[in-house]
Design an enzyme around this catalytic site. Structure first.
Site, PDB file in Angstrom:
ATOM      1  N   SER A   1       0.849  -1.195   0.000  1.00 29.26           N
ATOM      2  CA  SER A   1       0.000   0.000   0.000  1.00 29.26           C
ATOM      3  C   SER A   1       0.885   1.245   0.000  1.00 29.26           C
ATOM      4  O   SER A   1       1.663   1.433  -0.932  1.00 29.26           O
ATOM      5  CB  SER A   1      -0.955  -0.048   1.196  1.00 29.26           C
TER       6      SER A   1
ATOM      7  N   HIS B   1      -7.433  -5.746  -1.259  1.00 31.17           N
ATOM      8  CA  HIS B   1      -6.302  -5.029  -0.666  1.00 31.17           C
ATOM      9  C   HIS B   1      -5.821  -5.727   0.610  1.00 31.17           C
ATOM     10  O   HIS B   1      -4.689  -5.510   1.042  1.00 31.17           O
ATOM     11  CB  HIS B   1      -6.735  -3.594  -0.355  1.00 31.17           C
TER      12      HIS B   1
END
Length: 661
Positions: A520, A633
């Site tokens: 991320s 994610h």
């Protein structure tokens, strides 16, 4: 390596037992909790409810099977436990006698339920479900499922892990156990969540953004709904984010967590008191420069319910967790804002439950050598007693590396805290390759908790360095805000300062064999580092950002996150977004790079990885691309176990190829 112990492996994810969500019973003599495992045979997650009498040594498993049972909640009279289970196919509320026996299904809701909550008088169960405007609560089994076009008019129409909203919103539903009836309490094109009952079982406080401009605001307000009249009263004024609200025992105050978005997503949480009649609110922790709540990162503890503030019986104190300098502890605040430590050690308090009459906590605690267990803390005697040892067999079998704290000083004098882990086969006089791990967020923190990936790298022969550069939580408001508008600036220098420090201080690090990885924001920073230095010999970037100009339009948070973190957007200043985009510096990248990305990632969509891969491949740079089907994610923390293990195996193979050859 310790005699008779083996190195930890990627497959050890299937051997770690994760406990969470402790709930003390009304009598204070026992507690329920959830234990999650990954099954050896089919590599699927399964969760079950356990009951532990505080006088017994070993908890007793109460639910069984290849199911996911979670969210146990005791009825107010202590006679039953309600919990959420997918044993009927979709998450529904089930209940079982506190004496044991077979569970019975309570709800049959079309899209499943979450967050069950008994009313104090025991007559109602409140829960949350998702519904479209024209949908009924219950489903007709004869309905044919078919794919249809999805018509979108909203700016916010998707989110990671939730996918496309399909016009559905989260609503509060009341189940009347006496009448065997369900009633949807909230309506409208808004999400409603984080609810709590008033002591008289008539009112419910909850969080929502019910503003007419909800699509363009990131605020969360507190509301109260009267369960009889259905009247809704707004308590806050759409200037900040307020959630985790809890009524005081006399119903005259509401405690919550929140902030006024002064520093956007980098703003520290505070404890607030809100008067439900006058709507007056008071920030109680403003003078304490510490992040309220748990922001410690790990990779084995997914979907852990966030502890709400807890009232003492006499209403003179509020208990809560807070994150400071790599530790998450338990604290007590009085009505004058004075704060006392209940538990603060070099570890991570990830859960808590409190019995107000007995003045006893059951808390979940993890540290770098233990994925997590429960402890009893008596606030009168100020004594901590261990209750569980769920990973005893696993921990006896494997060697773990214990992190050593380090502090590096940046050029401007700021101190950068972090940790270094020696490889499992460490021998004095030998040199080892090192991997720098960079956390996501960026407004979270590495801390003193169990982290399987870090242990795996150490077990595989690497020194591991991980730090909290500026932008991280845990070091006050100024520190947390310091990377905004400066991504790739002093945060990058902080990371390189830490690398310089440890390579200078520890002669067992081979500074010609350095690797770097992160996910991320950590993936963004990995990409950025490679475009600004050739010091690293191998890199793995995970669910990363490579191009802010496209991220703005494809990420579920892009439309506001670029404003919050870079200070602009693609309409106002596309050049600034481009200046901060790692792909702009792709021609400088010579480090062999493995790009890993989940195909269903909506936070940092896979096109971010595709762009970087295509650009580097076109430039004939050393790069490979690893795509994970049907993963979001959250792949590294809660993704399909087989994919999590494959991800770790590929990471190790990449580093072994380029750092050991």
């Amino acid at each position: 390596m310790t005699m008779n112990k083996r190195p930890i492996t990627a497959d050890d994810l299937t051997r770690i037992r994760i406990v969470k969500d402790p709930q003390l019973a009304v009598d204070g003599e026992k507690y329920a909790f959830v234990q999650t495992i990954i099954d050896d045979d089919d590599h699927q997650y399964y969760s079950h409810i356990f009951i532990h009498n505080l006088k017994d040594d070993i908890p007793v498993q109460w639910t069984f099977g290849k199911v996911n049972d979670h969210s146990p909640r005791w009825s107010p009279d202590g006679s039953e436990i309600a919990f959420v289970s997918n044993r009927s196919g979709v998450d529904q509320i089930w209940a079982m006698s506190a004496l044991g026996g077979e569970p019975r299904q309570i709800t049959n809701v079309r899209h499943g339920v979450k967050d069950p909550l008994w009313s104090p008088n025991g007559r109602y169960l409140l829960f949350t479900t998702s519904l479209a405007a024209d949908e009924s609560l219950t489903s007709d089994q004869s309905e044919a499922k078919k794919e249809e076009p999805i018509y979108i008019e909203k700016l916010k129409y998707k989110s990671d892990g939730r996918d496309l909203y399909n016009q559905r919103r989260f609503h509060l539903v009341l189940y009347d156990l006496k009448m065997n009836q369900m009633e949807v309490l909230t309506h409208g094109d808004f999400d409603h969540h984080s609810a709590d009952w008033s002591p008289d079982s008539r009112q419910i406080v909850f969080s929502a953004n019910r503003d007419k401009d909800e699509d363009y605001k990131e605020t969360l307000d507190l509301f109260i709904i009267d369960t009889e009249t259905k009247d809704i009263v707004k308590l806050t004024d759409s200037t900040g984010v307020f959630t985790m609200a809890v009524w005081s025992p006399d119903g005259k105050q509401i405690a919550c967590f929140g902030h006024e978005l002064e520093y956007k997503g980098a703003t520290l949480n505070q404890v607030w008191l809100v008067n439900p009649l006058s709507k007056e609110r008071t920030c109680m922790t403003l003078k304490w420069d510490v992040q309220i709540g748990d922001v410690t990162l790990g990779d084995v503890r997914a979907s852990q319910p966030a502890p709400k503030p807890i009232w003492s019986k006499d209403q003179q104190h509020i208990f809560f967790t807070a994150s400071d300098h790599g530790n998450t502890g338990l604290y007590q605040m009085d009505m004058h804002g004075e704060i006392k430590t209940i538990h603060e050690e070099e570890n991570h308090v990830f859960a808590s439950t409190y019995h107000p009459e007995r003045k006893v906590f059951v808390v979940g605690i993890s540290d770098p050598s233990n994925p997590g267990d429960f402890f009893k803390i008596n606030t009168v005697e100020e004594r901590k007693v261990r209750l569980t040892d769920v990973n005893a067999d696993f921990l006896k079998a494997v060697h773990l590396s214990i992190p050593e704290p380090i502090t590096a000083k940046a050029e401007d004098g700021w101190e950068i805290n972090g940790w270094i882990m020696r490889p499992a086969n460490f021998e004095e006089g030998q040199q080892y390759p090192m991997v720098l791990e960079i956390h996501g967020g960026p407004h979270v923190m590495y801390g003193n908790t169990f982290f399987h990936e870090l242990q795996l790298l150490a077990a595989s022969g690497y020194v591991v360095l991980y730090t909290n550069p500026r932008g991280s939580h845990g070091y006050g408001q100024t520190y947390a805000d310091a990377c905004r508008y400066d991504y790739g600036g002093k945060d990058y220098l902080d990371l390189m300062t830490a690398v310089d420090y440890v390579t200078d201080q520890f002669d067992f690090i081979d500074d010609t064999r350095l690797g770097v990885t992160g996910g991320s924001y950590g993936g963004f920073m990995t990409n950025w580092i490679l475009g600004h230095t050739n010091r690293f010999k191998a890199a793995v970037t995970d669910r990363s950002i490579s191009n802010w100009t496209s991220f703005y339009g494809v990420s579920d948070i892009g439309h506001y996150f670029t404003d919050w973190e870079l200070g602009t957007n693609i309409v106002e200043d596309p050049e600034k977004l481009w200046q901060h985009s790692p792909i702009r510096y792709a021609k400088n990248i010579n480090t062999p790079l493995l790009i890993m990305h989940g195909e269903n990632d909506m936070r940092c969509p896979i096109e971010q990885g595709e762009q970087l891969y295509t650009t580097l491949k076109h430039l004939q740079k050393p790069v490979a691309f690893l795509r994970f089907p049907e993963t979001s994610h959250e792949l590294s923390r809660s993704g399909p176990p087989s994919m999590r293990i494959a991800r770790l195996d590929h990471m190790l193979k990449w580093f072994h190829t380029h750092l050991f050859s």
